[in-house]
Each structure stands twice: as structure tokens, then as C-alpha cells.
Design a protein around this motif. Sequence first.
Motif, PDB file in Angstrom:
ATOM      1  N   GLN A  19       0.794  -1.089   0.025  1.00 54.11           N
ATOM      2  CA  GLN A  19      -0.047  -0.059  -0.229  1.00 54.11           C
ATOM      3  C   GLN A  19       0.845   1.450  -0.046  1.00 54.11           C
ATOM      4  OE1 GLN A  19      -2.706   0.260   3.234  1.00 54.11           O
ATOM      5  NE2 GLN A  19      -3.897   2.273   2.623  1.00 54.11           N
ATOM      6  N   GLU A  21       1.144   5.219   0.032  1.00 56.14           N
ATOM      7  CA  GLU A  21       0.718   6.246   0.314  1.00 56.14           C
ATOM      8  C   GLU A  21       1.065   7.424  -0.604  1.00 56.14           C
ATOM      9  OE1 GLU A  21      -1.886   6.832   2.714  1.00 56.14           O
ATOM     10  OE2 GLU A  21      -1.566   4.731   3.590  1.00 56.14           O
ATOM     11  N   SER A  22      -0.124   8.117  -1.056  1.00 54.17           N
ATOM     12  CA  SER A  22      -0.167   9.369  -2.122  1.00 54.17           C
ATOM     13  C   SER A  22       0.040  10.490  -1.438  1.00 54.17           C
ATOM     14  CB  SER A  22      -0.886   9.216  -3.215  1.00 54.17           C
ATOM     15  OG  SER A  22      -1.994   9.262  -2.603  1.00 54.17           O
ATOM     16  N   ARG A  23       0.528  11.826  -1.925  1.00 54.45           N
ATOM     17  CA  ARG A  23       0.464  13.006  -1.287  1.00 54.45           C
ATOM     18  C   ARG A  23      -1.093  13.319  -1.410  1.00 54.45           C
ATOM     19  NH1 ARG A  23       4.643  17.049  -3.566  1.00 54.45           N
ATOM     20  NH2 ARG A  23       3.614  18.331  -1.859  1.00 54.45           N
ATOM     21  N   GLN A  24      -1.646  13.773  -0.256  1.00 53.77           N
ATOM     22  CA  GLN A  24      -3.055  14.088  -0.427  1.00 53.77           C
ATOM     23  C   GLN A  24      -3.448  15.026   0.869  1.00 53.77           C
ATOM     24  OE1 GLN A  24      -6.064  10.558  -0.553  1.00 53.77           O
ATOM     25  NE2 GLN A  24      -7.654  11.908  -0.058  1.00 53.77           N
ATOM     26  N   ASN A 257     -13.366   4.443   0.572  1.00 51.53           N
ATOM     27  CA  ASN A 257     -12.184   5.217   0.622  1.00 51.53           C
ATOM     28  C   ASN A 257     -11.691   6.009  -0.446  1.00 51.53           C
ATOM     29  OD1 ASN A 257     -12.201   4.545   3.463  1.00 51.53           O
ATOM     30  ND2 ASN A 257     -10.904   2.648   3.194  1.00 51.53           N
ATOM     31  N   GLN A 258     -11.740   4.972  -1.696  1.00 51.23           N
ATOM     32  CA  GLN A 258     -11.512   5.935  -2.840  1.00 51.23           C
ATOM     33  C   GLN A 258     -12.339   7.204  -3.198  1.00 51.23           C
ATOM     34  OE1 GLN A 258      -9.142   5.621  -5.093  1.00 51.23           O
ATOM     35  NE2 GLN A 258      -7.954   3.853  -4.644  1.00 51.23           N
ATOM     36  N   GLY A 261     -11.397  10.047  -0.970  1.00 50.97           N
ATOM     37  CA  GLY A 261     -10.181  10.442  -1.411  1.00 50.97           C
ATOM     38  C   GLY A 261     -10.340  11.582  -2.686  1.00 50.97           C
TER      39      GLY A 261
END
Length: 492
Positions: A19, A21-24, A257-258, A261
Motif C-alpha cells: 500500500q 501512500e500518495s500525497r493528499q 475510501n477511494q 479521497g
Amino acid sequence: MTKPQHRHWTIWVFSLLLQVESRQFAVTVHFNKRTPDEYIEETFRKICKIHRTLPAGGILVFVTGQREIHNVCQRLRKRFPSRSDSCQSSTTRVKSKIRSGHQQAVKLPSKVNLDDYAMEPSVSVRPDSLDDSDIERMTSSSEDEVSLPRSGPGSSRKQQYIWQASEDIDLEVDSDLPLHVLPLYSLLPSEQQAKVFDPPPEGHRLCVVSTNVAETSLTIPHIKYVLDTGLVKQKVYDSITGISTFRVTWTSKASANQRAGRAGRTEAGHCYRLYSSAVFQHQFREFSPPEICGRPVDDLVLQMKSMGITMVENFPFPTPPSYESTRAAEQLLMELGAIKEEKTKSGSIQRVVTVLGRTMAKFPVSPRYAKMLTLGHQRGCLPYVVALVAVLSVKELFVESSPSASDGVSEEQAHNRLYRLRKLWAGQGDARLLGDLMVLLRAVGACEYSGNPEKFCLENGIRHKAMTEVRKLRLQLTNAGSQPCCDIIYLF
């Protein structure tokens, strides 16, 4: 009589789950205290509340299907009309009043006899002339009619009429807060899908009502608020009957969750889930089921058997299809003549592919359609069968209404025109026995003969994107049928 055990050994394949993690930006998730029965009504009320009370920022709404999208968009445009629409509607009302005034001036009688009329006029109530007190008096006789009725088949016509009257009349138009409402779903034309990336008009808030196509496929800019109904229209395959149906079910936690986001791509946002946290914890799956578990596998079984894999159920799939689906696929292929039972040297019986099955595997369509192509080649009508198979492989060729309804023609007149045209395409005599197949075949032929497919599709209620896919598939099937490896088609 005991049921034979067909289960074989299980192969465990362990894989590493990563998994990243992206910048968000931070997204605040809000749950409803209770899960509403009518999620469309709750969605509409929540959008109105966000648009009136919260700061600027785009709204992204997730619903299940195309009909719900158009329903929500139509109600929002009536409630929060854009400035261009309000100016156009006011101009239309003025013109209609002028025309009606002229008509009334022409139809005035020369003499009026007052004795022909009663002292008290009869009262006729129209839905567009009711106010709040009238609706309360109409709906005060039963509490069930005032509550939110279900829109399913169990709801009565009276409940639906009263709810429609209360919704359409009790909601006053708010022109001071214009809302730029856009639909988004997979069958929408590409040029209309691209509108969600354009900035909204000055002084308008963007509101996109979408299916799960906006979940992972694309990122819409300037979205700050996400409304998640938690529902998805999922294709379910019944291996016993061989029928695929669409059912509205809860989505998975990963998909939820998508969706949340989507609100944190360009700035900090909020996600409003129209269901309770208890429903999310106990009724949502962790992940969505794989596609192989919700579709027929007859084409997969035919491809594997043509490659020499006889025992398909022993193949180490990452997620294997059910045993019933595999057996149902083999039974269908035997009825089509694509496979046959053959005794091995050890005395066991195996189902191997036939010469016809190897030919059917060359076509990139369902085995049923591949059998149609083989028979069409024998009967000398292969071009027509290719066109039929191509148009049947593409979903939703026709649209519900024609865009020509906006060119000075009413929607009812445009609908009647399309109905007469499709009735003409159905033909006469024996051609009418084909039913919808003849309509589809003549639609494809008329589009190719027109010389301008885009204009033809626009005027005749056909999706140009679907017709383009039909043309590409026709070319692919024609090339596959003309290859030397398909000469064995004559042996059948």
C-alpha cells in the motif's frame, strides 16, 4: 444417492500486499446518524444544504445509475438555476404569454350570455397551483402518504403522485445561488464528459453527479465536498440460470475510501457518507469481488481448452471461478459443438475442444456469437451476421431521447419521431419476425449509407461512440474471418 465430490486440491498462492501512500490533503469523513430508506431524497437535501451553508468548492456526488443521475440533475437545475437558464426561461415565459394573449384575443366570442354559466365556478386543482397549505390538506389524511415512499414496485401510484407534487411544488426556486450541474457516466458522449474539467461559470458552484466512473478513473479539479451514497450497481451472474443481472448493493470499504479521497486532491475537503458508521463496519466488504466471479466464463474455458488446458478447474487462478460456473460453461460449449467428451487411455473421460471450437476461439466475441458467425459463413450471409454480432456486442446503441428536442422541437415530438423511425426500420412481412435485430441491423446500415455518421447519429437518437465501436468490431471480425486459419470453418 450421494452427490459426487468434484473438489480437487487447493493451491495456495501467497503474494505480498503493498500500500503506497500518495500525497493528499486532509479529508474529514462525516457519517449519517441513521441510514435513510430513500437515499436519492437524502442526497438532494444534502446537496441543497451544502450549497447554501458551506464555503465555495465543487461537489461530487456518487449515485448508482444513469436514471438517478438525470433525476438529481433535473431537480437541482430547477432548484438552483444558472443565470443563463433563468434568463432564457423568463424570455420563454414572456413569449408564451404573448402568444397565448394573441390566441385568446382571436378566440373571444362576439356575445356572452351570462345565463349559461353557474354562479359558483367549479374548482379544479392543478399541481402547479398548489401552495403549502393545500398540500398539507391533501396529505393529512394518512401519515404513510406524507412519509418518504419507496420508489420500487411496491409503492402505489397515489403515493408517488403525492410525493411528486410535494417535491415539485414545495421547493421554491433559489436564483441567487446558481449551481453548475453536470452528469457523468460511462455512456455519456466524450465531449459532454470533458465538460467536468472546464471551470464553472463566474459566480457558480460546480456540482458533478456521477457513477463510480469518477471513483478511480479520473480526478475532477476543484472538488472539495464528496457525497457518497455507499451504493453501487453491480453485475451479478447466476451460474444456474446463465443470466446476468444488475443489482444495487453496498460498495466495499476500499471503494468508499477511494470516493472520499476525491475530496482531497487539490485542497482539504469533506466527505459526507449518507449511511451510518455501523453499516460501514458490518455490511461493507473489505474489497470488491473480482470480475471473474460475476460473469460467465464460457469464453475463458474455450480459450483455455483450445490452448491444450483440458482440466480448467485445476488451473491455479489467482481467484478461481466457482465450480458451478465452470461446469455450466462446459455444458454450454458442448451444446454449441465447441467441445466433446473423449475417453483417454486410462479410461477416464475428458472434454476436449473440437475443430469447430478451435475456429470459434479465433473470434474475439462470446462463443454464442462465434457460432453465429460460422453458420452465417455457411449460409452465405456473413456480412449481415458480422453486423449483427458487432451491434449486439456493444451495449446501449440507442439513446432515450434525441438532442433535436432542443432545436425548437418539443421532447414529445422528438420521441414520436424516433418511434416512427424505429418502427420503419422494423420492416414489413417476414422482416418483422426478427424484431429488434432488424431494427439494429437497419440502423447500422443506414448509418454507414448516410456518409456522415456523426450527424446521422445525432439526428436519429444513436450514440455515435457506440456506432464507432460497432464499426471497429465489424472490421476486426471481418479480418479474423478472412485469415487462412479460419478456412476450417467449411468443415462444419
